[in-house]
Design an enzyme around this catalytic site. Structure first.
Site, PDB file in Angstrom:
ATOM      1  N   CYS A 282       0.773  -1.161   0.019  1.00 54.26           N
ATOM      2  CA  CYS A 282      -0.092   0.173   0.079  1.00 54.26           C
ATOM      3  C   CYS A 282       0.872   1.265  -0.176  1.00 54.26           C
ATOM      4  O   CYS A 282       1.762   1.177   0.653  1.00 54.26           O
ATOM      5  CB  CYS A 282      -0.906   0.092   1.226  1.00 54.26           C
ATOM      6  SG  CYS A 282      -2.032   1.405   1.309  1.00 54.26           S
ATOM      7  N   GLU A 316       1.509  -4.319  -5.245  1.00 58.58           N
ATOM      8  CA  GLU A 316       0.261  -5.234  -5.092  1.00 58.58           C
ATOM      9  C   GLU A 316      -0.723  -4.785  -5.818  1.00 58.58           C
ATOM     10  O   GLU A 316      -0.978  -3.358  -6.003  1.00 58.58           O
ATOM     11  CB  GLU A 316       0.011  -5.447  -3.434  1.00 58.58           C
ATOM     12  CG  GLU A 316      -1.192  -6.475  -3.295  1.00 58.58           C
ATOM     13  CD  GLU A 316      -1.152  -6.683  -1.926  1.00 58.58           C
ATOM     14  OE1 GLU A 316      -2.435  -6.852  -1.329  1.00 58.58           O
ATOM     15  OE2 GLU A 316      -0.430  -6.706  -0.751  1.00 58.58           O
TER      16      GLU A 316
END
Length: 435
Positions: A282, A316
């Site tokens: 993140c 991700e």
């Protein structure tokens, strides 16, 4: 009914007309044919304005715009209610850019700007559940340090903190409060205890010239801090799912510092051990500090850590819209700069991966978008395009920008878990030989 036997049944059922009006006028329905009966039963705009103000608020989503633009508005901000100036959904779904709306007999043209939200990695059921749960943002404002920022998305705060007009965060501990007086009381107690004025982790980077620093915080050691950071980040990220289980993650907090302490400007997190080769889970630059190049610096830092680990990595998925744009720009800048300075006669995708720590898929997709590579269908392999003029144009389009990361000032030791990592350079070479 009793019918006149001298007249046929059909004639008796005919309506009686006013002789002073034409037949066409008398056949008109008692309402406007251009409006449905449902719309005509709605109150007029004057009647709507006359409704007593009972502290009503309306949650508004703007069709065709990202949900970060959603907002709560007061009744006095509504020019006309939805049943008077209504854009039909079927017109929007057709993708038309110009939609005509009629109000008080006048025609207005509304120009729609269609944007697509990034929902990669979510199936239809998951996407529907996500949109239902996060449909309405529950916090309007958040205060962090000297800045008050408008929130973009829903965040799953505990019930005692949500919904709220504004939440107040302590930038050193990431504790949050409903009232500013509570935050001030918390800060005064911290000053009395001479508590630290920086993130509760190891400082692994310090640039005294730019007055920025990076701290590594272990989610298993500092649960409260990392959970508070995740709650805060979710207010500005649509698809963030990490809120409570922070143990498997490391958090890297970028700060500006002055005589008052360290002030978080953004962060990224990564798994301690990723089976998919992710070097970033993140990433977020807080809105008050955006447009300063901090997002690009955070991305660069994540890849520098991968280089120290001697492995390739990738972020991700799914990325937010701004995250995806930042990564595409970063990859393009690094690859163009690498190719401009490359002096050897031969070059392979693996050579680029070793120098940049980029995943080969990210390298190939970026070079294709830049038209610097193509697939030779006969040989079944990618071929580089040797074009100096094209590289010069791309170098002008994707220049190296400030702030630049000084790698020599990174003091960090890789996290070792004892597992064999297939994304390590040595294992990549072995995989290539076996292939």
């Amino acid at each position: 009914p009793t019918f006149d036997q001298n007249k046929p049944t059909f004639d008796q059922n005919k309506p009686t007309f006013d002789q002073n009006k034409s037949t066409s006028d008398q056949m008109k329905p008692p309402f406007d044919q251009n409006k449905s009966a449902y719309d005509q039963n709605k109150p007029t705009f004057d009647q709507y304005k006359a409704i007593p103000d009972q502290n009503w608020k309306f949650y508004v989503h703007y069709e065709g715009l990202n949900r970060r633009m959603d907002e709560w508005i007061d009744k006095n901000k509504i020019i006309a209610p939805p049943w008077i100036t209504q854009i039909k959904k079927d017109e929007i779904s057709k993708g038309s850019d110009d939609v005509k709306v009629y109000h008080n007999g006048k025609e207005f043209k509304i120009v729609l700007h269609h944007t697509e939200e990034n929902h990669d990695g979510l199936d239809e059921a998951s996407l529907k559940e996500h949109e239902e749960v996060t449909k309405i943002k529950n916090v309007n404002w958040v205060e962090l340090g000297k800045f008050r920022m408008k929130c973009w998305y829903f965040s799953p705060f505990p019930k005692e903190y949500s919904p709220a007009e504004c939440l107040y965060f302590c930038e050193h501990s990431m504790r949050f409060f409903r009232h500013q007086s509570e935050l001030m009381h918390w800060k005064s107690n911290r000053i009395k205890r001479k508590a630290w004025r920086h993130p509760p982790g190891n400082q692994i980077y310090d640039d005294q010239k730019m007055k920025i620093a990076m701290f590594e915080v272990d989610g298993a050691d500092q649960k409260h801090y990392c959970r508070g950071l995740c709650y805060l980040a979710k207010l500005f990220l649509d698809h963030k799912t990490l809120y409570y289980d922070v143990d498997p993650f490391l958090f890297y907090i970028l700060c500006e510092y002055d005589e008052c302490g360290f002030h978080p400007v953004g962060y990224f997190s990564k798994e301690k051990s990723s089976d998919l080769g992710y070097n970033l889970a993140c990433i977020l630059t807080f809105p008050a500090y955006q447009r300063k190049g901090y997002g690009r610096l955070l991305i660069n830092f994540s890849y520098e850590l991968s280089k120290m680990e001697e492995k390739v990595g990738s972020p991700e998925k799914p990325l937010s819209d701004m995250g995806a744009a930042s990564y595409r720009n970063f990859w393009s800048t690094v690859l163009v700069n690498f190719l401009c300075n490359y002096k050897r006669e031969t070059l392979s995708i693996m050579d680029i991966a070793k120098e940049t720590s980029f995943m080969t898929d990210d390298i190939v997709s970026t070079l294709k978008s830049l038209k610097l590579i193509y697939l030779d269908e006969v040989k079944g392999e990618h071929v580089f395009v040797k074009n100096k003029s094209l590289l010069q144009k791309l170098a002008y389009k994707f220049p190296l920008k400030e702030p630049q990361l000084d790698v020599s000032k990174i003091h960090w030791v890789p996290y070792i878990d004892g597992k064999k990592d297939k994304y390590c350079f040595r294992n990549l070479n072995q995989t290539k030989r076996n292939a």
